[in-house]
Design a protein around this motif. Sequence first.
Motif, PDB file in Angstrom:
ATOM      1  N   PRO A   1       0.830  -1.214   0.000  1.00 44.86           N
ATOM      2  CA  PRO A   1       0.000   0.000   0.000  1.00 44.86           C
ATOM      3  C   PRO A   1       0.861   1.259   0.000  1.00 44.86           C
ATOM      4  N   THR A   2       0.492   2.213  -0.820  1.00 47.45           N
ATOM      5  CA  THR A   2       1.236   3.475  -0.907  1.00 47.45           C
ATOM      6  C   THR A   2       0.525   4.628  -0.217  1.00 47.45           C
ATOM      7  N   LYS A   3      -0.796   4.547  -0.078  1.00 44.92           N
ATOM      8  CA  LYS A   3      -1.555   5.643   0.529  1.00 44.92           C
ATOM      9  C   LYS A   3      -1.960   5.369   1.965  1.00 44.92           C
ATOM     10  N   GLU A   4      -1.849   4.118   2.402  1.00 47.10           N
ATOM     11  CA  GLU A   4      -2.230   3.743   3.766  1.00 47.10           C
ATOM     12  C   GLU A   4      -1.148   2.857   4.352  1.00 47.10           C
ATOM     13  N   ARG A   5       0.014   3.425   4.562  1.00 46.99           N
ATOM     14  CA  ARG A   5       1.119   2.666   5.125  1.00 46.99           C
ATOM     15  C   ARG A   5       0.934   2.500   6.632  1.00 46.99           C
TER      16      ARG A   5
ATOM     17  N   GLU B   1      -0.140  -6.100   1.360  1.00 43.61           N
ATOM     18  CA  GLU B   1      -0.787  -6.217   0.062  1.00 43.61           C
ATOM     19  C   GLU B   1      -1.753  -5.064  -0.135  1.00 43.61           C
ATOM     20  N   ALA B   2      -1.880  -4.653  -1.397  1.00 46.86           N
ATOM     21  CA  ALA B   2      -2.816  -3.591  -1.757  1.00 46.86           C
ATOM     22  C   ALA B   2      -3.591  -4.020  -2.994  1.00 46.86           C
ATOM     23  N   PHE B   3      -4.795  -3.501  -3.113  1.00 46.22           N
ATOM     24  CA  PHE B   3      -5.608  -3.794  -4.288  1.00 46.22           C
ATOM     25  C   PHE B   3      -4.970  -3.197  -5.542  1.00 46.22           C
ATOM     26  N   ILE B   4      -5.325  -3.775  -6.702  1.00 42.68           N
ATOM     27  CA  ILE B   4      -4.856  -3.259  -7.983  1.00 42.68           C
ATOM     28  C   ILE B   4      -6.073  -2.883  -8.828  1.00 42.68           C
ATOM     29  N   GLU B   5      -5.839  -2.599 -10.117  1.00 41.37           N
ATOM     30  CA  GLU B   5      -6.915  -2.114 -10.973  1.00 41.37           C
ATOM     31  C   GLU B   5      -7.782  -3.227 -11.558  1.00 41.37           C
ATOM     32  N   ASN B   6      -7.410  -4.481 -11.383  1.00 42.09           N
ATOM     33  CA  ASN B   6      -8.171  -5.589 -11.929  1.00 42.09           C
ATOM     34  C   ASN B   6      -9.232  -6.045 -10.934  1.00 42.09           C
TER      35      ASN B   6
ATOM     36  N   LEU C   1     -20.310  18.479   4.145  1.00 41.93           N
ATOM     37  CA  LEU C   1     -18.960  18.896   4.512  1.00 41.93           C
ATOM     38  C   LEU C   1     -18.068  17.714   4.863  1.00 41.93           C
ATOM     39  N   PHE C   2     -18.657  16.610   5.286  1.00 40.13           N
ATOM     40  CA  PHE C   2     -17.872  15.470   5.752  1.00 40.13           C
ATOM     41  C   PHE C   2     -18.077  14.282   4.820  1.00 40.13           C
ATOM     42  N   PRO C   3     -17.074  13.432   4.698  1.00 37.94           N
ATOM     43  CA  PRO C   3     -17.225  12.239   3.844  1.00 37.94           C
ATOM     44  C   PRO C   3     -18.223  11.258   4.434  1.00 37.94           C
ATOM     45  N   GLN C   4     -19.035  10.671   3.572  1.00 38.80           N
ATOM     46  CA  GLN C   4     -20.047   9.712   4.016  1.00 38.80           C
ATOM     47  C   GLN C   4     -19.671   8.277   3.673  1.00 38.80           C
ATOM     48  N   VAL C   5     -18.614   8.092   2.924  1.00 37.33           N
ATOM     49  CA  VAL C   5     -18.120   6.750   2.599  1.00 37.33           C
ATOM     50  C   VAL C   5     -16.624   6.711   2.885  1.00 37.33           C
ATOM     51  N   LEU C   6     -16.137   5.524   3.165  1.00 39.61           N
ATOM     52  CA  LEU C   6     -14.720   5.332   3.471  1.00 39.61           C
ATOM     53  C   LEU C   6     -14.050   4.629   2.295  1.00 39.61           C
ATOM     54  N   THR C   7     -12.911   5.140   1.865  1.00 38.56           N
ATOM     55  CA  THR C   7     -12.162   4.572   0.743  1.00 38.56           C
ATOM     56  C   THR C   7     -10.861   3.981   1.255  1.00 38.56           C
ATOM     57  N   THR C   8     -10.538   2.770   0.810  1.00 45.65           N
ATOM     58  CA  THR C   8      -9.322   2.106   1.248  1.00 45.65           C
ATOM     59  C   THR C   8      -8.734   1.298   0.102  1.00 45.65           C
ATOM     60  N   GLU C   9      -7.447   1.026   0.180  1.00 41.73           N
ATOM     61  CA  GLU C   9      -6.765   0.169  -0.791  1.00 41.73           C
ATOM     62  C   GLU C   9      -6.225  -1.092  -0.127  1.00 41.73           C
ATOM     63  N   ARG C  10      -6.571  -1.320   1.137  1.00 43.53           N
ATOM     64  CA  ARG C  10      -6.022  -2.435   1.893  1.00 43.53           C
ATOM     65  C   ARG C  10      -7.035  -3.578   1.989  1.00 43.53           C
ATOM     66  N   PRO C  11      -6.646  -4.793   1.591  1.00 44.31           N
ATOM     67  CA  PRO C  11      -7.556  -5.945   1.731  1.00 44.31           C
ATOM     68  C   PRO C  11      -7.873  -6.282   3.190  1.00 44.31           C
TER      69      PRO C  11
END
Length: 476
Positions: free
Chosen positions: A119-123, A130-135, A213-223
């Motif tokens: 993971p590059t954005k959530e170290r 492991e981090a998710f990919i585009e597939n 003003l605040f995010p309503q969903v959470l985004t992650t790249e970590r399995p």
Amino acid sequence: MTITPSLQNTFVLLKEAFSSSTDLKMKTMKFPHCEYGLFYLDTMIDTTVFQDHIVKPLTERPDITVEEVITLRVIEKSETFQEVVNAIVQGKTVLQKEGECVLYLLGTELQKERSINIPTKERVLRGSNEAFIENLDTNINMVRKNAPSANLVVKYFTLGRVSKTRVAVVSIKGIANPDVVTMIERRLQQIDIDYLEAPGFIQEFIQDKRFCLFPQVLTTERPDRTRAYLMEGKTAIFTEGSPDVTLMPVSFWAFFQSPDDYQINWFFGSIFRLLRICCFFIAIGLPGLYISLASFQSYVLPLNVALTFQGALKYIALQPVVETVLMLIALEILREATVRLANPIAQAIGVVGGIVIGTAVVQSNLVSNTAVIVASFTGLASFIIPSYEMSSSVRVINYPVIFLSSIFGMVGFVFSLFCLLVYLCRMNTMGLPYFYPALFGSEAKDTLIRAPIWKLRERPKEAAPLNRLRLRKPKG
């Protein structure tokens, strides 16, 4: 539109559908007793698979049925022209036998994807690397490996009239609330757009409040983080072409949780989480507090501190509100520059630019030392928040607080924080409270602090799970 038995007619229809595109290939294979037509995009297929599993078997045994001679894993049938066009665009090879209306869609897609990386954005210091990919298929495979359960439900959708973007909704049967899952699926099906840029478009379409003003969903790249939230009853949305996964419904407190909290001692995990929540209020309120004290109520400070404030502002040309806003804008410019530039240059710009700008504005008596310190602390406090969406929201929200504090002083500062608290209490996401009370009951064990694992016997209420019992025998 239906397919006719004539290969020549199919040639004409596909040529019109693809506007005579030069990468569309239409070949004919003639044999004594039969004739086959092959239609595909040579930029989208795997030529090795095409030759070894289609051309070669047909040449050797042309009289056997297609299902028996073709050795590919994916073989579908279609009689609809639009399905044939969509299959060709996706990289499949379409096979038609002269005199038959049934076309075979053969899986020859060219699979080009980057390898699974860290993971590059959530170290984090501990946990999965492991981090998710585009597939999309690879990402679903990673989730199924982390949660090998038959109750893991995956439902696919195709969004976008032109882009035909594949989207997968993942939940765990028996834990996730079926009403929430049904609501998410219904909102996805209602999206009618030509091109879908995911996951940003999806977030804006399915969230409750369009202007929030605040995010309503959470985004992650970590399995591992995705698995943890699925086990709590949340729903994950995967999109083809994006390594980011959207998790919902989430509460305000989920944006301050980190996988590191559960990999270290609960006492230190609780301290770090409290630190993040404190930094949230520092990033929002510190500039407004400084402005209200420096401009209006400096008498509430101890005498030595008040004299220091007055001495620092004595020869400054700008008002406290102006110098604070300028420093915050300069900090945002530096942050954006370091993100957009190449990595070696970005590091140099971040260090040199910060030192040069800070030193120059102080020596020129445009900005006081105190304003530089306030802007620096505000920026650092916003960067410590694990969620990029929440961090961005914090950096924007502090400007209304600055505005009210510059007009009404301490009264405006307190009033702005009170309005912010009321706004959070009134928010909902997927019909569930966003700012769920986290100070009382079992919910307080994993919000402000992280209680020991053997104390977390129930799942959080924020996702309204069907089965709240998570731990039955804490110590065996």
